[in-house]
Scaffold this motif. Sequence first.
Motif, PDB file in Angstrom:
ATOM      1  N   LYS A 366       0.812  -1.218   0.000  1.00 18.46           N
ATOM      2  CA  LYS A 366       0.000   0.000   0.000  1.00 18.46           C
ATOM      3  C   LYS A 366       0.844   1.266   0.000  1.00 18.46           C
ATOM      4  CE  LYS A 366      -4.242  -1.692   2.220  1.00 18.46           C
ATOM      5  NZ  LYS A 366      -5.142  -1.554   3.394  1.00 18.46           N
ATOM      6  N   SER A 367       2.095   1.156   0.430  1.00 22.37           N
ATOM      7  CA  SER A 367       2.963   2.337   0.472  1.00 22.37           C
ATOM      8  C   SER A 367       3.584   2.673  -0.886  1.00 22.37           C
ATOM      9  CB  SER A 367       4.085   2.122   1.488  1.00 22.37           C
ATOM     10  OG  SER A 367       4.937   1.051   1.074  1.00 22.37           O
ATOM     11  N   VAL A 368       3.399   1.801  -1.878  1.00 25.03           N
ATOM     12  CA  VAL A 368       3.992   2.016  -3.201  1.00 25.03           C
ATOM     13  C   VAL A 368       3.046   2.859  -4.048  1.00 25.03           C
ATOM     14  CG1 VAL A 368       4.863   0.886  -5.278  1.00 25.03           C
ATOM     15  CG2 VAL A 368       5.201  -0.180  -3.041  1.00 25.03           C
ATOM     16  N   GLN A 369       3.597   3.855  -4.724  1.00 22.49           N
ATOM     17  CA  GLN A 369       2.792   4.673  -5.624  1.00 22.49           C
ATOM     18  C   GLN A 369       2.275   3.832  -6.787  1.00 22.49           C
ATOM     19  OE1 GLN A 369       5.046   8.052  -6.910  1.00 22.49           O
ATOM     20  NE2 GLN A 369       4.924   9.092  -4.951  1.00 22.49           N
ATOM     21  N   ARG A 370       1.125   4.260  -7.325  1.00 17.32           N
ATOM     22  CA  ARG A 370       0.408   3.604  -8.424  1.00 17.32           C
ATOM     23  C   ARG A 370      -0.403   2.409  -7.970  1.00 17.32           C
ATOM     24  NH1 ARG A 370       4.242   1.918 -13.017  1.00 17.32           N
ATOM     25  NH2 ARG A 370       2.218   1.276 -13.903  1.00 17.32           N
ATOM     26  N   VAL A 371      -0.159   1.891  -6.767  1.00 17.63           N
ATOM     27  CA  VAL A 371      -0.954   0.777  -6.265  1.00 17.63           C
ATOM     28  C   VAL A 371      -2.260   1.321  -5.700  1.00 17.63           C
ATOM     29  CG1 VAL A 371      -1.088  -1.080  -4.566  1.00 17.63           C
ATOM     30  CG2 VAL A 371       1.052  -0.653  -5.795  1.00 17.63           C
ATOM     31  N   LEU A 372      -3.388   0.754  -6.155  1.00 21.27           N
ATOM     32  CA  LEU A 372      -4.695   1.227  -5.727  1.00 21.27           C
ATOM     33  C   LEU A 372      -5.050   0.643  -4.368  1.00 21.27           C
ATOM     34  CD1 LEU A 372      -6.700   0.884  -9.071  1.00 21.27           C
ATOM     35  CD2 LEU A 372      -5.524   2.896  -8.174  1.00 21.27           C
ATOM     36  N   SER A 373      -5.752   1.433  -3.581  1.00 18.98           N
ATOM     37  CA  SER A 373      -6.213   0.994  -2.272  1.00 18.98           C
ATOM     38  C   SER A 373      -7.593   1.574  -2.052  1.00 18.98           C
ATOM     39  CB  SER A 373      -5.241   1.449  -1.172  1.00 18.98           C
ATOM     40  OG  SER A 373      -5.705   1.039   0.103  1.00 18.98           O
ATOM     41  N   GLY A 374      -8.605   0.768  -2.281  1.00 15.62           N
ATOM     42  CA  GLY A 374      -9.973   1.237  -2.149  1.00 15.62           C
ATOM     43  C   GLY A 374     -10.936   0.091  -2.318  1.00 15.62           C
ATOM     44  N   PHE A 375     -12.217   0.405  -2.294  1.00 21.48           N
ATOM     45  CA  PHE A 375     -13.246  -0.629  -2.387  1.00 21.48           C
ATOM     46  C   PHE A 375     -13.150  -1.348  -3.724  1.00 21.48           C
ATOM     47  CE2 PHE A 375     -17.516  -2.003  -3.646  1.00 21.48           C
ATOM     48  CZ  PHE A 375     -17.798  -2.858  -2.583  1.00 21.48           C
ATOM     49  N   GLY A 376     -13.019  -2.676  -3.650  1.00 18.88           N
ATOM     50  CA  GLY A 376     -12.927  -3.473  -4.854  1.00 18.88           C
ATOM     51  C   GLY A 376     -11.529  -3.627  -5.399  1.00 18.88           C
ATOM     52  N   HIS A 377     -10.555  -2.856  -4.874  1.00 21.01           N
ATOM     53  CA  HIS A 377      -9.187  -2.931  -5.377  1.00 21.01           C
ATOM     54  C   HIS A 377      -8.191  -2.972  -4.221  1.00 21.01           C
ATOM     55  CE1 HIS A 377     -11.439  -0.960  -8.729  1.00 21.01           C
ATOM     56  NE2 HIS A 377     -10.794  -1.874  -9.422  1.00 21.01           N
ATOM     57  N   GLU A 378      -8.580  -3.559  -3.104  1.00 22.63           N
ATOM     58  CA  GLU A 378      -7.682  -3.681  -1.955  1.00 22.63           C
ATOM     59  C   GLU A 378      -6.649  -4.769  -2.218  1.00 22.63           C
ATOM     60  OE1 GLU A 378      -7.083  -2.304   0.897  1.00 22.63           O
ATOM     61  OE2 GLU A 378      -8.597  -0.716   0.815  1.00 22.63           O
ATOM     62  N   PRO A 379      -5.383  -4.532  -1.870  1.00 24.05           N
ATOM     63  CA  PRO A 379      -4.373  -5.593  -1.997  1.00 24.05           C
ATOM     64  C   PRO A 379      -4.683  -6.739  -1.024  1.00 24.05           C
ATOM     65  CG  PRO A 379      -3.351  -3.429  -1.770  1.00 24.05           C
ATOM     66  CD  PRO A 379      -4.791  -3.254  -1.445  1.00 24.05           C
ATOM     67  N   VAL A 380      -4.376  -7.949  -1.458  1.00 25.52           N
ATOM     68  CA  VAL A 380      -4.581  -9.136  -0.623  1.00 25.52           C
ATOM     69  C   VAL A 380      -3.340 -10.012  -0.710  1.00 25.52           C
ATOM     70  CG1 VAL A 380      -7.097  -9.136  -0.824  1.00 25.52           C
ATOM     71  CG2 VAL A 380      -5.710 -10.371  -2.505  1.00 25.52           C
ATOM     72  N   CYS A 381      -3.155 -10.834   0.325  1.00 23.89           N
ATOM     73  CA  CYS A 381      -2.024 -11.745   0.370  1.00 23.89           C
ATOM     74  C   CYS A 381      -2.535 -13.094   0.877  1.00 23.89           C
ATOM     75  CB  CYS A 381      -0.921 -11.194   1.281  1.00 23.89           C
ATOM     76  SG  CYS A 381       0.576 -12.201   1.311  1.00 23.89           S
ATOM     77  N   HIS A 382      -2.219 -14.177   0.170  1.00 18.85           N
ATOM     78  CA  HIS A 382      -2.693 -15.505   0.510  1.00 18.85           C
ATOM     79  C   HIS A 382      -1.526 -16.479   0.530  1.00 18.85           C
ATOM     80  CE1 HIS A 382      -6.831 -14.172  -0.003  1.00 18.85           C
ATOM     81  NE2 HIS A 382      -6.535 -13.754  -1.222  1.00 18.85           N
ATOM     82  N   ILE A 383      -1.669 -17.505   1.392  1.00 18.42           N
ATOM     83  CA  ILE A 383      -0.715 -18.609   1.384  1.00 18.42           C
ATOM     84  C   ILE A 383      -1.104 -19.561   0.258  1.00 18.42           C
ATOM     85  CG2 ILE A 383       0.164 -20.591   2.661  1.00 18.42           C
ATOM     86  CD1 ILE A 383      -0.244 -19.073   5.216  1.00 18.42           C
ATOM     87  N   THR A 384      -0.144 -19.923  -0.549  1.00 14.09           N
ATOM     88  CA  THR A 384      -0.419 -20.816  -1.684  1.00 14.09           C
ATOM     89  C   THR A 384       0.125 -22.225  -1.474  1.00 14.09           C
ATOM     90  OG1 THR A 384       1.591 -20.064  -2.803  1.00 14.09           O
ATOM     91  CG2 THR A 384      -0.464 -18.893  -3.314  1.00 14.09           C
TER      92      THR A 384
END
Length: 453
Positions: A366-384
């Motif tokens: 979220k601290s990186v520019q150009r990365v969107l942070s909002g409804f429907g475009h929140e970053p997620v992280c999952h264990i694969t």
Amino acid sequence: MDQEQPPQTMTDMFADMIAAFFIQAEKVFDLFVTPGWRQYQILIVLLLVALSFLLRLLTKNQWEAWARAREGWPKWRLRSLVQIMRRLTLLYFALLAWLVYLVMQQVTWPSRSYIIGIVATLATAWLVIALVARLVHNRTLRKIFKWSMWVYATLVALNLTDDVAGFLDGVAVSIGDLHISILGILKAALLIGVLLVLTRLATQAASRALHSNDDLSPSMQVLLSKAIQVSLYGIVFLVSIRTLGFDLTGIALLSGAVGVGIGFGLQKVVSNLISGIIILMDRSIKPGDVISLGETFGWINSLGARYVSVVTRDGREYLIPNEDLITGQVVNWSHSDRFVRLDLEFGTSYDDDPHQVRAVAIRAVKSVQRVLSGFGHEPVCHITGFGDSSVDYVLRFWISDPTAGLTNIRGNVYLALWDAFKAEGISIPFPQREVRLLKDEDDGSGAQQLAKE
């Protein structure tokens, strides 16, 4: 009964034209040697030329200062102003000549201002032709147009058009009912040149009007613009053929026969043309879209009749045939919208808390520019999965400007993860292998490698 006179030969017409030129040259010579108002008019013309040069020297700086202050004017008006200022002397001379001519027409006999009227007409014609010639962008065509029109204006002013036209019309080739003369070719060339200039201006005006219409999609704007361009240039072609005297019926039959033969050799060209029309109509690809086709990734710069121009991040411009976009698999990153999701895979040590890893990764991205942070475009992280050396994760985030590049945003996110993991004490493991050399029990000369990961 009067005997019918035989038609003039080309030599006779040429002799008549030369005789007419000599008559006009003799008249001009008489203007200089015969005392009276003819010499006075020539003297007045020379004085007007000198006065025009003087006025240009006196007013040039004022005109340039006034022109620099016209900042709000459109470009075409500023360019016209620059062309006029380059011909200030001719402009002043034309204005002064017409002023003197009109005054002398009122205060003295008309014959005493006849030469001044001719000179004023020529000066005005040369000025107008020089300004109109700027509409022709091609330098060679512009010079041809300019000099041909100047010659024609001079012949009209000296009343020599009939003699020259008669001679040029006599230099001809007749094939059956077809009569092609130099005069006809010159008229056709002049008409075609004017029509081409008008067509270019009309297509540019139509293109600007279509691109300013927000109700039309970019694909429809390009399609309508190409249709107008093809229609207008087709009309110019038909008018040109008809002006030269060719029968359109015979040409239609000939073109149909030739077209069948040429069609077999131009299958790819025709396929690209039809594919381009399909692309414009179904609006699957439009200018500004970001696409991937094989190894090519970039945004569409323009749509052509035969190819699509794709510009990549390294500045290269690829001209991709329209057929490849129809028959191949194309990834359009911005077909329905400009939002693009990117996935990054990484792994951490088994000693690190997965809950903490996920929270730190999301906070870092979220601290990186150009990365969107909002409804429907929140970053997620999952264990694969649980790998051999690490716990594997996937980090998903969204951007809205794929034309700004994908590799650079991935690199920035990786750097942010590296810094965040260093600050939180989270380690990124790498595979470790242990190699042991064991003596062969049979002959004592062999070695066996065992790898422990």
